[in-house]
Design a protein around this motif. Sequence first.
Motif, PDB file in Angstrom:
ATOM      1  N   ALA A   1       0.629  -1.280  -0.448  1.00 17.33           N
ATOM      2  CA  ALA A   1      -0.247   0.162   0.142  1.00 17.33           C
ATOM      3  C   ALA A   1       0.921   1.670   0.236  1.00 17.33           C
ATOM      4  N   LYS A   2       2.060   1.708   0.706  1.00 17.25           N
ATOM      5  CA  LYS A   2       2.710   2.048   1.004  1.00 17.25           C
ATOM      6  C   LYS A   2       3.295   2.658  -0.515  1.00 17.25           C
ATOM      7  N   LEU A   3       3.588   1.680  -1.537  1.00 19.92           N
ATOM      8  CA  LEU A   3       4.224   1.117  -2.367  1.00 19.92           C
ATOM      9  C   LEU A   3       3.779   1.562  -3.563  1.00 19.92           C
ATOM     10  N   GLN A   4       2.385   2.026  -3.038  1.00 21.03           N
ATOM     11  CA  GLN A   4       0.767   1.836  -4.806  1.00 21.03           C
ATOM     12  C   GLN A   4       0.766   3.706  -3.788  1.00 21.03           C
ATOM     13  N   GLY A   5       1.675   4.321  -3.243  1.00 27.83           N
ATOM     14  CA  GLY A   5       0.740   5.827  -2.079  1.00 27.83           C
ATOM     15  C   GLY A   5      -0.742   5.563  -1.478  1.00 27.83           C
TER      16      GLY A   5
ATOM     17  N   ILE B   1       1.147  -1.251  -8.801  1.00 26.51           N
ATOM     18  CA  ILE B   1       1.910   0.165  -9.047  1.00 26.51           C
ATOM     19  C   ILE B   1       1.695   0.854 -10.106  1.00 26.51           C
ATOM     20  N   ASP B   2       1.327   1.769 -10.190  1.00 26.10           N
ATOM     21  CA  ASP B   2       1.200   3.107 -11.317  1.00 26.10           C
ATOM     22  C   ASP B   2       2.501   3.767 -11.376  1.00 26.10           C
ATOM     23  N   VAL B   3       3.446   3.063 -12.212  1.00 23.63           N
ATOM     24  CA  VAL B   3       4.861   3.692 -12.533  1.00 23.63           C
ATOM     25  C   VAL B   3       4.924   5.211 -13.252  1.00 23.63           C
ATOM     26  N   ARG B   4       5.458   6.387 -12.467  1.00 26.45           N
ATOM     27  CA  ARG B   4       5.192   7.214 -12.608  1.00 26.45           C
ATOM     28  C   ARG B   4       6.507   7.902 -13.288  1.00 26.45           C
TER      29      ARG B   4
END
Length: 501
Positions: A59-63, A78-81
Motif C-alpha cells: 500500500a505504501k508503494l502504491q501511495g 502500482i502506477d509507474v511514475r
Amino acid sequence: MTKQTIVDESLPSLDNTDEKQGVWASILRDVKSSTKKAPATKSLVVLGDNESGRTILVAKLQGNDDPKRGAGLEYHYIDVRDDDRDDTPKLGVWILDGDVTCSSPLLKFAIKSDTFEDTVIILVASMTQPWSLLSTLKKWITLTEEHIDRLKLDPTRLHEIRDRLQHDFQHYTEPNDTSIMITSSSSSATIKSGITGGRIPSSVSSVSLASGTTPANMNNSEEQIVLPLPDGVLTRSLGIPIVVVITKCDAMATLEKENDYKDEQFDFMQYHLRKFCLEYGAALFYTSVKEKKNMDKLYKYILHKCYGYPFISPAAIVERDAIFIPSGWDNPKKVDILLENLHRLKPTDNYSDVFVKPVVRRPLQRDNEIIAAEDDQEFLSRLQLTLNRAASPGRTDENATPVMPRNVMTTGANSGIISQTPSMPGRSRNQPSTSSGGTSATANEGALANFFNSLLTRKSGGPVTPTNASSPVNQRPNSDNSGVDSSSMANQNSQKQQEQS
C-alpha cells in the motif's frame, strides 16, 4: 504573353507545396518511429507470513494510506511514475496468503512459464520476531524453488536466464559522483536510448543507464565470458531477481529493552541475512513504514529491476535499522567484517540458539477460565443458596404496621395478656431485638394496638373518666426511653377497666 507568364509562375508554387508535404510526412514518420512504446508487463510477487506487513508495504508503494486486507491470492498494481511517458505502465503485484499450505497451489497463477523472465520476487519478514527471520525466508524460498521445478522450463532457456542474472551480479558498479550529479533530463534521455522494441535490456545496470551506454554496447558486454564466483555466492540461483525486505525495523529499540538484545546480536542477525542473500543473489532492505525508512529507495529499486530505470543510490550499512545492500555489491569479505564485532558469539552458532523465542508470560489457566463456561444448573443452585442465606425468616418491612382483625384485638384486650420487651437505648421501636427475635417485636406492637383499640371500643360503649381516657392517648410514647413507662401504664389501665366491668 501575359497568360503564359502567369502559368509559368504558378508551376513553381505547386512544386513548393509538394516539398512542404514531403517535409511534414518525413517529420511524422520520424515522430512515429521515435515514439516510446509501453514496456512489457512486469509482475511483482510478494511472499511472507501473516502479520509481517506485506499488505501495508504494498500500500505504501502504491501511495495508498488505506490498505485493504484480503485472503488467499490478492492482486494489486502500482502506477509507474514517468513524466516523459504518456502511457505509464502498471506493475502488477501478487500477494499470496501467509499460510504456505494455502499459497502452494496458488503460486501457479503468479509465476508462470511465459512470464518467468518478467517476474521479481519480494520475501518479507518482520523484525518483531527476530527468532523466526531465517526460518521464514528459507520456508518461502523453498516453496518458490519447488514451484519453479514444476514449471519444467527449457534447460537451455533457464541456463541463459541464470547466466544473465549472474552477469548483472558480477558487473555491478557502485554509483560514483558523476552518476549522482546527473539531472532528470539526462536520465530520461538515457532511458530513451536504452529502450529497444519497448523493452529495456535486463542487463542494463544503474551505472550503465546513467552513463548513457547504448544497447549495442550491452550486446557486446553480454558476449563476455561469465567469471567464476566466490564460494557461497549464487550457489542456488533461481534466475529471478529477489529482494529480501525486513519490515518493522523500528521495533529494534523495543527488542533492546524487553529482550536485552545488544549490537552483537543484531550484527549476528545481519551476518546470517547477508549470507542468505549471497546464496540467491538477492538485495537486502531494512524498512519501517512507521518511520518511512528506505520506502522511497525500495520503490526506485523495484522499478530499476523491473523496467531498468536509473538507480543511483549507494549501499547503506551505517544505520542498523536502515540497511540497504543492492544485489552485486556484497561479497564474503565484506560480510566477514561483521565478525569483528562478535565477542561472545561465534558465526557457527545456531541462529535459533542466539535468538530464542520468549515464553509467553501470561498463564495458560487464565485462558481456560475465560473459555470454559460454568454449568447452568450449578450456577442456579449456587445462586439459590446465596439468596436463601441472605433472606431472614422474621424479616418484615420497618415502615409497615401490622393490621389485626377486630375480634382478635378485642380478645387480646379482654384477656389482659400483653407482653412488652424493654428496648435498649438508641434502638428504634420498630427494630426487632436481637435476643427475642421478630416474634417479641410483633407481640409488642400488637399489644399496643389492642390497647388503643380497646380504648376506642370502651369510649363508644359508655362514659370514660377523663383520667382513664386521656392519659394513654396524651402520653403516647415518642422515644425509646418512654416506651417502658407507657407499657406499664397501659397494663394498669387495662386491669382497672376489667375490674369496673
